[in-house]
Design an enzyme around this catalytic site. Sequence first.
Site, PDB file in Angstrom:
ATOM      1  CG  ASP A 119      65.453 -24.006   4.685  1.00 41.91           C
ATOM      2  OD1 ASP A 119      65.541 -22.867   4.167  1.00 41.91           O
ATOM      3  OD2 ASP A 119      65.975 -25.016   4.182  1.00 41.91           O
TER       4      ASP A 119
ATOM      5  CB  CYS B 280      63.809 -17.971   2.163  1.00 40.23           C
ATOM      6  SG  CYS B 280      63.973 -16.451   3.115  1.00 40.23           S
TER       7      CYS B 280
ATOM      8  CG  HIS C 211      59.681 -16.349   2.782  1.00 43.28           C
ATOM      9  ND1 HIS C 211      60.505 -17.367   3.198  1.00 43.28           N
ATOM     10  CD2 HIS C 211      59.114 -16.789   1.632  1.00 43.28           C
ATOM     11  CE1 HIS C 211      60.428 -18.368   2.349  1.00 43.28           C
ATOM     12  NE2 HIS C 211      59.598 -18.037   1.384  1.00 43.28           N
TER      13      HIS C 211
END
Length: 227
Positions: A95, A98, A204
Site C-alpha cells: 500500500d 511496505c 516492494h
Amino acid sequence: MRNGAIAYDGCSSLASTSSTQQDVDDDKMIAVVLSEEYAKLDGAVGRRLSNLAPVAHVPRINSYFPTLSDSSLDYQRLLQRLNVYGLYEVKVSGDGNCQFRALSDQIYRSPEYHKHVRKEVVKQLKDNRALYESYVPMKFKKYHKKMAKFGEWGDHVTLQAAADKFAAKICLLTSFRDTCFIEIVPQHQAPTREIWLSFWSEVHYNSLYEIQDAPLQHQPRKKHWLF
C-alpha cells in the site's frame, strides 16, 4: 506490490487528525514494549548468507522504476535467491508503506507498527539534517514532509535513517542482477540488531526469516518450492 500505492489526503478534519495521532501514540506504546523482547541480535539469516560479500550502500531517493518486463525478471531472480538460501518472506501489504511495514515486522514481529516506524524515521531525518541532506536532490524540508505521509514509498535514504535510528544493520537480499546483497550500517554507532529484508528492486520490500524461524502464522505448509 508498490504499484498499488494509495494516496492520502493528509487528514481532512480535526477528528481524523486526532484519531490518527491516537493510533500513532498507541502504536508507539505497544512497540516500545515489544522492542524489548526482540532487541537481541539474531544472526541466523546472516550466518546462512555468510559467504556473500555485501555491496556498500549509497543512500538515494527513488528515481528509477523498472518496466513491467524488467520487474518480472527481477522477481524471478529474487525467488531463485530465496530458494537457494532457504529463506522465507513474510509478505507485507503493498500500500506504499511496505518498507516501513517490513521494518516493523523485523523489529516488533508485526508489520502493524509501520506508522510508528515511519514517524521515528522521519524524526531521525528532521533532527539530523546534515547526515542526509546531501543525498536528497530537493528541498530537504519538502522531502521529510513528503516521507511523513501515509503511503509514501520509502527509499534508500529512509533505510539509512532507520539503520541510524534503531541502531540496526539492515541487510537487503535484492533482485538486482549484479548486486545480490546490500548492507546498511549505522553511521555513528555499532549495530545492536540485524534486520533482514528482501527487496524486489524499486517495487516492494518484505521481511525475511529462515523458514524454521518464520512466525507460525506465516510459515508455508509445504516447502516443495525449495526443490
